[in-house]
Motif scaffolding. Structure first.
Motif, PDB file in Angstrom:
ATOM      1  N   LEU A   1      12.726   9.213  -2.174  1.00  0.00           N
ATOM      2  CA  LEU A   1      13.791   8.911  -1.355  1.00  0.00           C
ATOM      3  C   LEU A   1      13.716   7.486  -0.930  1.00  0.00           C
ATOM      4  N   ARG A   2      12.103   7.742  -0.626  1.00  0.00           N
ATOM      5  CA  ARG A   2      11.836   6.388   0.101  1.00  0.00           C
ATOM      6  C   ARG A   2      11.599   5.126  -0.718  1.00  0.00           C
ATOM      7  N   LEU A   3      11.525   5.491  -2.042  1.00  0.00           N
ATOM      8  CA  LEU A   3      11.420   4.598  -3.148  1.00  0.00           C
ATOM      9  C   LEU A   3      12.670   4.506  -3.090  1.00  0.00           C
TER      10      LEU A   3
ATOM     11  N   LEU B   1       7.308   0.683  15.714  1.00  0.00           N
ATOM     12  CA  LEU B   1       6.627  -0.751  15.063  1.00  0.00           C
ATOM     13  C   LEU B   1       6.282  -0.819  13.908  1.00  0.00           C
ATOM     14  N   ILE B   2       6.904  -0.134  12.661  1.00  0.00           N
ATOM     15  CA  ILE B   2       6.901  -0.664  10.974  1.00  0.00           C
ATOM     16  C   ILE B   2       8.468  -1.703  11.294  1.00  0.00           C
ATOM     17  N   ARG B   3       9.212  -1.481  11.904  1.00  0.00           N
ATOM     18  CA  ARG B   3      10.367  -2.655  12.019  1.00  0.00           C
ATOM     19  C   ARG B   3       9.603  -3.663  12.679  1.00  0.00           C
TER      20      ARG B   3
ATOM     21  N   LYS C   1       0.998  -1.614   0.296  1.00  0.00           N
ATOM     22  CA  LYS C   1      -0.382   0.466   0.043  1.00  0.00           C
ATOM     23  C   LYS C   1       1.054   1.085  -0.050  1.00  0.00           C
ATOM     24  N   ASP C   2       1.922   1.384   0.406  1.00  0.00           N
ATOM     25  CA  ASP C   2       2.898   2.508   1.098  1.00  0.00           C
ATOM     26  C   ASP C   2       3.619   2.467  -0.587  1.00  0.00           C
ATOM     27  N   ALA C   3       4.340   1.667  -1.082  1.00  0.00           N
ATOM     28  CA  ALA C   3       4.867   2.008  -2.139  1.00  0.00           C
ATOM     29  C   ALA C   3       3.845   2.309  -3.802  1.00  0.00           C
TER      30      ALA C   3
ATOM     31  N   HIS D   1      15.569   3.618   8.734  1.00  0.00           N
ATOM     32  CA  HIS D   1      14.811   4.924   8.332  1.00  0.00           C
ATOM     33  C   HIS D   1      13.130   4.981   9.065  1.00  0.00           C
ATOM     34  N   HIS D   2      13.222   3.417   9.360  1.00  0.00           N
ATOM     35  CA  HIS D   2      12.004   3.553  10.049  1.00  0.00           C
ATOM     36  C   HIS D   2      11.954   3.104  11.285  1.00  0.00           C
ATOM     37  N   PRO D   3      10.276   3.989  11.517  1.00  0.00           N
ATOM     38  CA  PRO D   3      10.736   3.388  13.704  1.00  0.00           C
ATOM     39  C   PRO D   3      10.277   1.997  13.823  1.00  0.00           C
TER      40      PRO D   3
ATOM     41  N   CYS E   1      10.620  15.174  -4.704  1.00  0.00           N
ATOM     42  CA  CYS E   1      12.486  14.041  -3.818  1.00  0.00           C
ATOM     43  C   CYS E   1      11.800  12.754  -2.902  1.00  0.00           C
ATOM     44  N   ARG E   2      11.102  13.769  -1.939  1.00  0.00           N
ATOM     45  CA  ARG E   2      11.721  12.733  -0.629  1.00  0.00           C
ATOM     46  C   ARG E   2      10.578  11.793  -1.209  1.00  0.00           C
ATOM     47  N   THR E   3       9.654  11.556  -1.808  1.00  0.00           N
ATOM     48  CA  THR E   3       8.967  10.360  -2.172  1.00  0.00           C
ATOM     49  C   THR E   3       9.629   9.445  -2.569  1.00  0.00           C
TER      50      THR E   3
ATOM     51  N   ALA F   1       1.375   4.021  -3.125  1.00  0.00           N
ATOM     52  CA  ALA F   1       0.851   5.449  -2.866  1.00  0.00           C
ATOM     53  C   ALA F   1       2.266   6.412  -3.354  1.00  0.00           C
ATOM     54  N   LYS F   2       3.248   5.773  -3.361  1.00  0.00           N
ATOM     55  CA  LYS F   2       4.176   6.209  -3.742  1.00  0.00           C
ATOM     56  C   LYS F   2       4.413   6.389  -4.930  1.00  0.00           C
ATOM     57  N   VAL F   3       4.230   5.526  -5.402  1.00  0.00           N
ATOM     58  CA  VAL F   3       4.797   5.501  -7.563  1.00  0.00           C
ATOM     59  C   VAL F   3       3.771   6.604  -7.522  1.00  0.00           C
TER      60      VAL F   3
ATOM     61  N   ARG G   1      17.431  -0.654  -2.234  1.00  0.00           N
ATOM     62  CA  ARG G   1      17.974  -0.833  -1.692  1.00  0.00           C
ATOM     63  C   ARG G   1      17.399  -2.193  -1.233  1.00  0.00           C
ATOM     64  N   TRP G   2      17.516  -2.231  -0.388  1.00  0.00           N
ATOM     65  CA  TRP G   2      16.576  -3.562   0.206  1.00  0.00           C
ATOM     66  C   TRP G   2      16.750  -4.737  -0.950  1.00  0.00           C
ATOM     67  N   LEU G   3      15.419  -4.382  -1.742  1.00  0.00           N
ATOM     68  CA  LEU G   3      15.574  -5.258  -2.954  1.00  0.00           C
ATOM     69  C   LEU G   3      16.933  -6.249  -3.300  1.00  0.00           C
TER      70      LEU G   3
HETATM   71  C1  1PW Z   1       9.993  -8.923  -0.846  1.00  0.00           C
HETATM   72  C2  1PW Z   1      10.746  -7.610  -1.995  1.00  0.00           C
HETATM   73  C3  1PW Z   1       9.948  -6.670  -1.516  1.00  0.00           C
HETATM   74  C4  1PW Z   1      10.600  -5.301  -1.887  1.00  0.00           C
HETATM   75  C5  1PW Z   1       9.975  -4.437  -2.393  1.00  0.00           C
HETATM   76  C6  1PW Z   1      10.512  -3.066  -0.911  1.00  0.00           C
HETATM   77  C7  1PW Z   1       9.032  -2.136  -1.083  1.00  0.00           C
HETATM   78  C8  1PW Z   1       9.514  -1.384   0.442  1.00  0.00           C
HETATM   79  C9  1PW Z   1       8.114  -0.856   1.127  1.00  0.00           C
HETATM   80  C10 1PW Z   1       8.489  -0.468   2.285  1.00  0.00           C
HETATM   81  C11 1PW Z   1       7.234   0.048   3.400  1.00  0.00           C
HETATM   82  C12 1PW Z   1       7.242  -0.585   4.871  1.00  0.00           C
HETATM   83  C13 1PW Z   1       6.047   0.350   5.042  1.00  0.00           C
HETATM   84  C14 1PW Z   1       5.637   1.770   4.921  1.00  0.00           C
HETATM   85  C15 1PW Z   1       6.871   2.951   5.566  1.00  0.00           C
HETATM   86  C16 1PW Z   1       6.901   3.954   5.438  1.00  0.00           C
HETATM   87  O1  1PW Z   1       6.756   4.410   6.446  1.00  0.00           O
HETATM   88  C17 1PW Z   1       8.093   4.430   5.122  1.00  0.00           C
HETATM   89  N1  1PW Z   1       8.241   4.198   3.532  1.00  0.00           N
HETATM   90  C18 1PW Z   1       8.788   3.854   3.057  1.00  0.00           C
HETATM   91  C19 1PW Z   1       8.849   2.886   1.405  1.00  0.00           C
HETATM   92  O2  1PW Z   1      10.313   3.212   3.614  1.00  0.00           O
HETATM   93  C20 1PW Z   1       8.432   6.124   4.883  1.00  0.00           C
HETATM   94  O3  1PW Z   1       7.353   6.466   4.053  1.00  0.00           O
HETATM   95  P1  1PW Z   1       7.503   7.688   4.488  1.00  0.00           P
HETATM   96  O4  1PW Z   1       6.250   7.401   5.750  1.00  0.00           O
HETATM   97  O5  1PW Z   1       8.717   8.752   5.198  1.00  0.00           O
HETATM   98  O6  1PW Z   1       6.180   8.808   3.317  1.00  0.00           O
END
Ligand code: 1PW
Length: 205
Positions: free
Chosen positions: A102-104, A144-146, A54-56, A140-142, A98-100, A58-60, A109-111
């Motif tokens: 940056l999250r992707l 709860l998200i971690r 869902k977050d991805a 970069h995550h708090p 830019c900030r959006t 929204a950002k895309v 990098r994770w991917l």
């Molecule tokens: C299995 C392979 C997966 C690769 C796809 C990676 C998708 C990454 C999405 C992670 C999202 C985690 C939940 C949401 C977190 C948001 O708070 C956070 N978003 C991201 C992409 O890090 C920060 O966004 P915000 O709150 O600063 O708008």
């Protein structure tokens, strides 16, 4: 019939391969289309991944709208245009491209790390995914998200099932395809990283 909607790693590879121009610019259209493919993949992993997808999405979607509105063609042009009003104005803009991006970018990098792990032959997908996450996005995550992300990773399918979902044929072919895809993803990542670093944008709120 279902094949039309099915994920294939091939389309993600093609999209990221088409991202980088001769001038080393990163084109946004294939970048976002690569992300659309990745999101389909995330969605196929089941509901535990829905908060991530869902977050991805929204950002895309936001970036697609901005590209359309401002005719941003490349990441370089977007950075240049958004910085034109000055760094302070950009920092104060919560819905900036830019900030959006940056999250992707951090998620890419994770991917990249995760796919490298999968390719290495280690069969523990949850461990690979958690390690990749801890080395990239987690910082970069708090809390709860971690926590939620780590719980979701436990639901990841086995390596064989994973290679199967990639939909590119037998496991050896899927692994070969990973070997082909990773350098393209890494290239896009490094160019973006360097650009953001040079413009002091790596910590955009
Ligand atoms: C299995 C392979 C997966 C690769 C796809 C990676 C998708 C990454 C999405 C992670 C999202 C985690 C939940 C949401 C977190 C948001 O708070 C956070 N978003 C991201 C992409 O890090 C920060 O966004 P915000 O709150 O600063 O708008």
């Amino acid at each position: 019939m279902a094949a039309a909607a099915a994920f294939s790693l091939r389309e993600v590879l093609d999209a990221f391969r088409g991202c980088v121009t001769e001038q080393r610019e990163v084109l946004l259209e294939p970048y976002l289309s690569g992300w659309r493919g990745l999101i389909r993949f995330l969605q196929s992993l089941g509901t535990v991944f829905s908060f991530i997808s869902k977050d991805a999405v929204a950002k895309v979607t936001l970036l697609e709208e901005l590209c359309h509105q401002h005719r941003f063609v490349s990441v370089q042009r977007m950075v240049q245009q958004e910085l034109a009003a000055g760094p302070a104005a950009l920092r104060a803009q919560p819905g900036s491209g830019c900030r959006t991006l940056l999250r992707l970018h951090r998620a890419l990098r994770w991917l990249q790390l995760f796919l490298q792990g999968l390719r290495s032959g280690d069969s523990r997908t949850s461990v690979l995914c958690t390690d990749a996450y801890n080395a990239s996005l987690a910082q970069h995550h708090p809390w709860l998200i971690r926590k939620a992300a780590t719980v979701a990773f436990c639901a990841l399918p086995s390596r064989d099932a994973f290679l199967d979902i990639m939909n590119v044929g037998p496991p050896e072919e899927a692994v070969a395809m990973l070997g082909e895809a990773i350098p393209y993803i890494s290239d896009v990542y490094s160019i973006t990283q360097e650009l953001f670093e040079k413009n002091d944008l790596l910590d955009l709120p």
